[in-house]
Enzyme design. Structure first.
Site, PDB file in Angstrom:
ATOM      1  N   THR A 126       7.786   4.576  -0.343  1.00 27.96           N
ATOM      2  CA  THR A 126       8.673   5.349  -1.206  1.00 27.96           C
ATOM      3  C   THR A 126       9.866   5.869  -0.403  1.00 27.96           C
ATOM      4  O   THR A 126       9.832   5.911   0.828  1.00 27.96           O
ATOM      5  CB  THR A 126       7.943   6.549  -1.818  1.00 27.96           C
ATOM      6  OG1 THR A 126       7.605   7.467  -0.756  1.00 27.96           O
ATOM      7  CG2 THR A 126       6.670   6.112  -2.544  1.00 27.96           C
ATOM      8  N   GLU A 165       7.098  -0.740  -1.073  1.00 27.86           N
ATOM      9  CA  GLU A 165       7.212  -0.918   0.386  1.00 27.86           C
ATOM     10  C   GLU A 165       7.621   0.371   1.102  1.00 27.86           C
ATOM     11  O   GLU A 165       8.451   0.367   2.008  1.00 27.86           O
ATOM     12  CB  GLU A 165       8.142  -2.094   0.719  1.00 27.86           C
ATOM     13  CG  GLU A 165       7.531  -3.403   0.225  1.00 27.86           C
ATOM     14  CD  GLU A 165       8.251  -4.632   0.708  1.00 27.86           C
ATOM     15  OE1 GLU A 165       8.841  -4.592   1.801  1.00 27.86           O
ATOM     16  OE2 GLU A 165       8.215  -5.648  -0.009  1.00 27.86           O
TER      17      GLU A 165
END
Length: 390
Positions: free
Chosen positions: A372, A370
């Site tokens: 980095t 979701e």
């Protein structure tokens, strides 16, 4: 192996109902999730029956409105439930977060007719969802996605491949972002695709470092036809919908990370209290005590950060920057805490007989999914520089 389990976290919950909810979750965790977590993960078994139980208990619908079967709970409460689930087994906690993410588009941007038709089953009907944004060639640069949806009358035909899909191949529905216009963010539209749609297939699950019980797979869309009634929001609105979902999803990842870190700390405390060297428990040695103190401080700071962001969301205030901060800090903290837990257990920490090594392997993925943590830093920096720099 020590039989010490995660210690109950002292929580400040807004209502008696919320306190009862957390008590229910802890009881369910102790009965249905904790006992077989290590064995189930090692075997790579997905706990579908646990998710059906969570659905029947209302735990897959907590942050959504009661109108369509939701729990109507604030994010401040929902995220603490996620933390409890993730502490017991990350496959479950992260799975609930992903399901919530998959419901976000329809709940936030669907028409009343769409919501009435689909949300009750999605929230409390035993269904499990997945979220499809990333592709083999577009991860961090999500706006460059290539999966395309072409319209013919009232039907859309989707062609392309999605990658890194949690619950890929086993989900009952997919929230899919596909290109319906030109290049860039403004040419993307959101669709609700049934899991059994003709032309939809999944590749074999990825072989991963951790979370072996949670299938992650590519999805292939080979002429998948979807009626326009399953288009969510306006044409070209899909990328904005995706980013809105990710702001909330990042809070879910932050809560899961703190759950894993708390489980690792609990294990380290129990081990160091029971392990004796040089005639006394190793927890008596100042060097190890200071490590435990640092671990506990990082966990408390992370919990406070994700709850502060959740309260902004619950109040209807902007929280995108705080969500990125929470995701960044909590997942980095989880990585540090789990590495230290392995160190504190010494040689035992490196063996699969103790859960510390599993926590460390699982924590790593939370720094990646979701967005980095490098992307989170970019998001935070843009907010700090002002809107004109975005």
């Amino acid at each position: 192996m020590t039989d010490h389990g995660p210690q109950p976290v002292e929580r400040q919950l807004p209502t008696e109902e919320a306190r009862d909810l957390l008590a229910l979750v802890r009881d369910l965790v102790q009965r249905e999730i904790e006992p077989g977590a290590a064995e189930e993960e090692e075997a790579g078994r997905f706990p579908r029956e646990v998710f059906r139980l969570l659905s029947a208990s209302g735990l897959l619908a907590l942050p959504y409105t009661e109108e369509f079967g939701g729990g109507d709970q604030p994010y401040e409460v929902y995220l603490q439930v996620l933390e409890e689930l993730a502490a017991a087994r990350l496959t479950v906690g992260l799975g609930v977060s992903v399901h919530t993410l998959a419901c976000h588009a329809l709940a936030g941007y669907g028409t009343k007719e769409q919501q009435a038709e689909h949300l009750p089953a999605m929230l409390g009907g035993g269904l499990l969802g997945a979220y499809c944004l990333s592709e083999p060639s577009s991860g961090s640069d999500a706006a460059s996605l290539r999966t395309r949806a072409t319209r013919d009358g009232d039907t859309w035909t989707i062609e392309g491949t999605k990658a890194w899909i949690t619950h890929g191949g086993i989900a009952d529905f997919y929230t899919v972002m596909a290109r319906t216009g030109g290049e860039g963010a403004h040419g993307i539209t959101a669709f609700l695709v049934p899991g059994d749609a003709p032309g939809l297939s999944a590749a074999p699950p990825e072989r991963k470092m951790g979370m072996k019980g949670s299938p992650t797979a590519q999805l292939h869309f080979d002429g998948v036809q979807v009626p326009d009634a399953r288009r969510i929001g306006d044409e070209g609105q899909g990328f904005a919908i995706a980013l809105s979902a990710l702001d909330s999803g990042r809070l879910g990842i932050a809560a899961c990370a703190i759950g894993v870190a708390q489980a690792a700390l609990d294990e380290a405390i129990a081990f160091t209290a029971g392990r004796r060297q040089f005639g006394r428990p190793i927890a008596d040695f100042q060097g190890l005590r200071f490590m435990l103190a640092d671990m506990a401080t990082q966990i408390e700071a992370g919990r406070a950060l994700y709850l502060a962001a959740a309260r902004l969301r619950d109040a209807g205030l902007p929280f995108s920057k705080q969500a990125a901060m929470a995701k960044l800090f909590c997942t980095d903290a989880a990585m540090r805490v789990t590495v230290d837990a392995v160190q504190l257990l010494g040689g035992y920490g490196y063996t699969a007989d103790f859960p510390a090594e599993r926590y460390m392997r699982e924590a790593k993925v939370l720094q990646i999914v979701e967005g980095t943590n490098q992307i989170q830093r970019m998001v935070i920096a843009r907010h700090l520089a002002g809107a004109e720099s975005r």
